[in-house]
Scaffold this motif. Sequence first.
Motif, PDB file in Angstrom:
ATOM      1  N   THR A   7      17.233  -7.606  24.711  1.00  0.00           N
ATOM      2  CA  THR A   7      15.584  -7.786  24.795  1.00  0.00           C
ATOM      3  C   THR A   7      15.619  -9.387  24.243  1.00  0.00           C
ATOM      4  O   THR A   7      16.439  -9.727  22.905  1.00  0.00           O
ATOM      5  N   ASP A  39      12.337  -6.982  32.971  1.00  0.00           N
ATOM      6  CA  ASP A  39      12.603  -5.280  33.600  1.00  0.00           C
ATOM      7  C   ASP A  39      10.720  -5.541  33.593  1.00  0.00           C
ATOM      8  O   ASP A  39       9.946  -6.043  32.661  1.00  0.00           O
ATOM      9  N   ASP A  42       9.172  -4.218  30.533  1.00  0.00           N
ATOM     10  CA  ASP A  42       9.078  -4.227  28.897  1.00  0.00           C
ATOM     11  C   ASP A  42       9.542  -5.528  29.447  1.00  0.00           C
ATOM     12  O   ASP A  42      10.370  -6.125  29.477  1.00  0.00           O
ATOM     13  N   ARG A  45      12.326  -7.054  27.719  1.00  0.00           N
ATOM     14  CA  ARG A  45      13.523  -6.806  28.388  1.00  0.00           C
ATOM     15  C   ARG A  45      14.246  -7.507  29.175  1.00  0.00           C
ATOM     16  O   ARG A  45      13.363  -7.449  30.417  1.00  0.00           O
TER      17      ARG A  45
END
Length: 90
Positions: A7, A39, A42, A45
Amino acid sequence: MILAMSTVTDYDQFLQTFSTKGAAKRSQYGCKGSTVFRDPDDASRIWVAFDWDLEGWQKFTADPDVPGIFAAAGLQRPPVVVEAAASHDC
């Protein structure tokens, strides 16, 4: 192939460092290329698929310069290598 996940605090900061300082250091350890994925659920991420063997990855992550590169890239934690669960011809 190595698939790694982490992340980041700022994607643009990550990509700038990943494609410059990170790329130069990775190539010292035999990395032949990489593809970055974000991602969809997210935005912090990231997933990276590396054209790299495990030995090269391990030497890279043991390099004393790498924690500083990770910090400059805004990684919130060291990347985690994702193990393959299965392999198929197509």
